[in-house]
Design a protein around this motif. Structure first.
Motif, PDB file in Angstrom:
ATOM      1  N   GLN A 133      26.658 -25.169 -10.804  1.00  0.00           N
ATOM      2  CA  GLN A 133      27.580 -26.248 -11.235  1.00  0.00           C
ATOM      3  C   GLN A 133      27.027 -26.796 -12.693  1.00  0.00           C
ATOM      4  N   LEU A 134      25.650 -26.831 -12.913  1.00  0.00           N
ATOM      5  CA  LEU A 134      24.908 -27.191 -14.117  1.00  0.00           C
ATOM      6  C   LEU A 134      25.179 -26.074 -15.091  1.00  0.00           C
ATOM      7  N   ALA A 135      25.320 -24.675 -14.499  1.00  0.00           N
ATOM      8  CA  ALA A 135      25.591 -23.733 -15.582  1.00  0.00           C
ATOM      9  C   ALA A 135      26.990 -24.035 -16.349  1.00  0.00           C
ATOM     10  N   GLU A 136      28.134 -24.343 -15.174  1.00  0.00           N
ATOM     11  CA  GLU A 136      29.591 -24.419 -15.608  1.00  0.00           C
ATOM     12  C   GLU A 136      29.718 -25.683 -16.768  1.00  0.00           C
ATOM     13  N   GLN A 137      28.760 -26.877 -16.299  1.00  0.00           N
ATOM     14  CA  GLN A 137      28.926 -27.828 -17.207  1.00  0.00           C
ATOM     15  C   GLN A 137      28.081 -27.469 -18.656  1.00  0.00           C
ATOM     16  N   GLN A 138      27.184 -26.769 -18.795  1.00  0.00           N
ATOM     17  CA  GLN A 138      26.668 -26.638 -19.864  1.00  0.00           C
ATOM     18  C   GLN A 138      27.723 -25.432 -20.623  1.00  0.00           C
ATOM     19  N   LYS A 139      28.402 -24.674 -19.849  1.00  0.00           N
ATOM     20  CA  LYS A 139      29.191 -23.488 -20.728  1.00  0.00           C
ATOM     21  C   LYS A 139      30.557 -24.554 -21.276  1.00  0.00           C
ATOM     22  N   ALA A 140      30.853 -25.523 -20.494  1.00  0.00           N
ATOM     23  CA  ALA A 140      32.073 -26.303 -20.974  1.00  0.00           C
ATOM     24  C   ALA A 140      31.536 -27.229 -22.400  1.00  0.00           C
ATOM     25  N   GLU A 141      30.312 -27.580 -22.397  1.00  0.00           N
ATOM     26  CA  GLU A 141      29.616 -28.370 -23.391  1.00  0.00           C
ATOM     27  C   GLU A 141      29.763 -27.421 -24.563  1.00  0.00           C
ATOM     28  N   GLU A 142      29.187 -26.148 -24.186  1.00  0.00           N
ATOM     29  CA  GLU A 142      28.977 -25.232 -25.385  1.00  0.00           C
ATOM     30  C   GLU A 142      30.418 -25.057 -26.032  1.00  0.00           C
ATOM     31  N   GLU A 143      31.340 -24.709 -25.175  1.00  0.00           N
ATOM     32  CA  GLU A 143      32.848 -24.297 -25.672  1.00  0.00           C
ATOM     33  C   GLU A 143      33.189 -25.730 -26.554  1.00  0.00           C
ATOM     34  N   ALA A 144      33.201 -27.043 -26.219  1.00  0.00           N
ATOM     35  CA  ALA A 144      33.551 -27.861 -26.910  1.00  0.00           C
ATOM     36  C   ALA A 144      32.887 -28.046 -28.028  1.00  0.00           C
ATOM     37  N   ALA A 145      31.369 -27.870 -28.225  1.00  0.00           N
ATOM     38  CA  ALA A 145      30.867 -27.913 -29.498  1.00  0.00           C
ATOM     39  C   ALA A 145      31.085 -26.841 -30.487  1.00  0.00           C
ATOM     40  N   LYS A 146      31.784 -25.633 -30.154  1.00  0.00           N
ATOM     41  CA  LYS A 146      32.054 -24.506 -30.881  1.00  0.00           C
ATOM     42  C   LYS A 146      33.573 -24.891 -31.483  1.00  0.00           C
ATOM     43  N   ALA A 147      34.161 -25.802 -31.087  1.00  0.00           N
ATOM     44  CA  ALA A 147      35.723 -25.985 -31.493  1.00  0.00           C
ATOM     45  C   ALA A 147      35.813 -26.480 -32.656  1.00  0.00           C
ATOM     46  N   PRO A 148      36.790 -25.896 -33.625  1.00  0.00           N
ATOM     47  CA  PRO A 148      36.527 -26.538 -35.151  1.00  0.00           C
ATOM     48  C   PRO A 148      36.959 -27.826 -35.193  1.00  0.00           C
ATOM     49  N   ALA A 149      36.528 -28.642 -36.238  1.00  0.00           N
ATOM     50  CA  ALA A 149      36.515 -30.097 -36.317  1.00  0.00           C
ATOM     51  C   ALA A 149      38.118 -30.464 -36.879  1.00  0.00           C
ATOM     52  N   GLY A 150      38.918 -29.492 -37.521  1.00  0.00           N
ATOM     53  CA  GLY A 150      40.176 -29.699 -37.619  1.00  0.00           C
ATOM     54  C   GLY A 150      41.110 -29.786 -36.443  1.00  0.00           C
ATOM     55  N   GLU A 151      40.794 -29.118 -35.512  1.00  0.00           N
ATOM     56  CA  GLU A 151      41.566 -29.039 -34.152  1.00  0.00           C
ATOM     57  C   GLU A 151      41.255 -30.264 -33.408  1.00  0.00           C
ATOM     58  N   THR A 152      39.913 -30.886 -33.444  1.00  0.00           N
ATOM     59  CA  THR A 152      39.755 -31.843 -32.792  1.00  0.00           C
ATOM     60  C   THR A 152      40.458 -33.205 -33.420  1.00  0.00           C
ATOM     61  N   SER A 153      40.564 -33.112 -34.942  1.00  0.00           N
ATOM     62  CA  SER A 153      41.267 -34.312 -35.458  1.00  0.00           C
ATOM     63  C   SER A 153      42.781 -34.249 -35.245  1.00  0.00           C
ATOM     64  N   GLU A 154      43.274 -33.024 -35.285  1.00  0.00           N
ATOM     65  CA  GLU A 154      44.999 -33.003 -34.865  1.00  0.00           C
ATOM     66  C   GLU A 154      44.961 -33.224 -33.115  1.00  0.00           C
ATOM     67  N   SER A 155      44.235 -32.893 -32.424  1.00  0.00           N
ATOM     68  CA  SER A 155      44.380 -33.071 -31.104  1.00  0.00           C
ATOM     69  C   SER A 155      44.200 -34.494 -30.969  1.00  0.00           C
ATOM     70  N   ALA A 156      43.386 -35.420 -31.598  1.00  0.00           N
ATOM     71  CA  ALA A 156      43.407 -36.626 -31.509  1.00  0.00           C
ATOM     72  C   ALA A 156      44.535 -37.388 -31.952  1.00  0.00           C
ATOM     73  N   GLU A 157      45.108 -36.940 -32.965  1.00  0.00           N
ATOM     74  CA  GLU A 157      46.331 -37.669 -33.853  1.00  0.00           C
ATOM     75  C   GLU A 157      47.409 -37.274 -32.787  1.00  0.00           C
ATOM     76  N   SER A 158      47.697 -36.128 -32.348  1.00  0.00           N
ATOM     77  CA  SER A 158      48.790 -35.724 -31.301  1.00  0.00           C
ATOM     78  C   SER A 158      48.468 -36.658 -30.068  1.00  0.00           C
ATOM     79  N   THR A 159      47.483 -36.841 -29.485  1.00  0.00           N
ATOM     80  CA  THR A 159      47.318 -37.875 -28.609  1.00  0.00           C
ATOM     81  C   THR A 159      47.656 -39.254 -28.666  1.00  0.00           C
ATOM     82  N   ASP A 160      47.376 -39.794 -29.783  1.00  0.00           N
ATOM     83  CA  ASP A 160      47.838 -41.061 -30.358  1.00  0.00           C
ATOM     84  C   ASP A 160      49.232 -41.136 -30.365  1.00  0.00           C
TER      85      ASP A 160
END
Length: 328
Positions: A252-279
């Motif tokens: 479980q810890l390994a899966e959590q670390q993997k998810a956090e690493e994938e989230a950290a690797k995501a580009p900043a632009g995709e994060t902003s667009e995702s937040a705007e789309s969510t709003d």
């Protein structure tokens, strides 16, 4: 009893002396299966490789001894059986013409030794059985002698203790079949015989038993043995369960670390667009929710009006609906 004999004469005198029938390689060396008769009368039949005995073969000495087993570069190496002229026999492991590893030796007086060997002598853990008395020594050997912890087992009793230079030496105990044991110690004493000064004096060593008190052997009952076995099984099960729990947490810890690493690797632009789309989605949902609430309010008012106008004339004979059953 030597088990090398005239085997080495073949190599010393060259591969082409005597008679040979069998395969050869491109250099005319003995290679593959063949049969050789040496000038001294020894014979070998088996496998060769590049002019040397290599693989499974049978070597017969002119004195009646024979070896059946594996060779490597002209030397006994691997598993093999050597039968000596006096009738004694060794079955076991060989390393470069030496008894080495695990093997069993049948002596001419019917004694046997089964255990570990090194450099052609008993060395390591092994059991020596004396045929005449049935006594057995089970324990440690060093350079062909009993040395270290061991047990000397007789018909109705045994000695358990330490040995040194093939004799009992130090603390030990005698255990008797009648249910008692005696602890004590072997003390070595030397007896020197009177000889001329120029002669070398070899001391006579005699171990003497210094006895301690005799005590009853504390034997475990069958119930105690079963209880210990059950406890051991329970401890093993608990240890296995704990190991499985630790493994699951690590997964479980390994899966959590993997998810956090994938989230950290995501580009900043995709994060902003995702937040705007969510709003935008949330705003659309709020508007639709408000419209839906107004529509529901109108429907409820119409239902109330319809219910007021359609009153049944007779309610007898109707069965009240059963409440929905809970999902199992």
């Amino acid at each position: 009893m030597s088990d090398i004999g005239s085997e080495e004469m073949e190599e010393e005198q060259g591969p082409y002396l005597g008679e040979y029938e069998g395969g050869r390689n491109e250099r005319e060396e003995r290679h593959g299966h063949g049969k050789a008769t040496l000038p001294n009368g020894d014979t070998y039949e088996g496998l060769y490789e590049n002019g040397k005995r290599h693989g499974q073969g049978v070597y017969r000495f002119k004195n009646g001894a024979r070896y059946i087993g594996e060779y490597a570069k002209n030397k006994k190496h691997g598993q093999g059986t050597f039968i000596y002229p006096d009738g004694s026999k060794y079955e076991g492991s060989w390393v470069e013409d030496q008894r080495c590893g695990f093997g069993k030796y049948y002596y001419v007086n019917n004694d046997t030794y089964e255990g570990e060997w090194a450099n052609h002598v008993r060395h390591g853990q092994g059991c020596y059985t004396y045929a005449e008395t049935g006594t057995k020594y089970v324990g440690t050997w060093v350079n062909g002698k009993r040395d270290g912890h061991g047990e000397l087992i007789h018909t109705n009793h045994k000695y358990v203790g330490t040995f040194k230079e093939d004799r009992m030496d130090g603390k030990g105990k005698y255990v008797f079949d009648i249910g008692c044991e005696q602890h004590g110690e072997y003390i070595v004493t030397e007896l020197n015989e009177d000889k001329a000064e120029e002669e070398e004096v070899q001391p006579i060593v005699i171990p003497k038993w210094k006895a301690g008190p005799v005590k009853a052997i504390q034997l475990k009952t069958e119930e105690e043995e079963e209880e210990e076995a059950a406890q051991a099984a329970a401890e093993a099960a608990a240890a296995e369960a704990a190991a499985a729990e630790v493994a699951e947490k690590e997964r479980q810890l390994a899966e959590q670390q993997k998810a956090e690493e994938e989230a950290a690797k995501a580009p900043a632009g995709e994060t902003s667009e995702s937040a705007e789309s969510t709003d935008k989605t949330e705003q659309g949902e709020d508007a639709e929710g408000k419209k839906s609430d107004d529509q529901v309010g109108g429907d409820e008012a119409q239902d109330a009006q319809d219910t007021k106008e359609e009153v049944p004339e007779d309610n007898e004979g109707q069965t009240a609906p059963e409440p929905p059953q809970e999902a199992e």
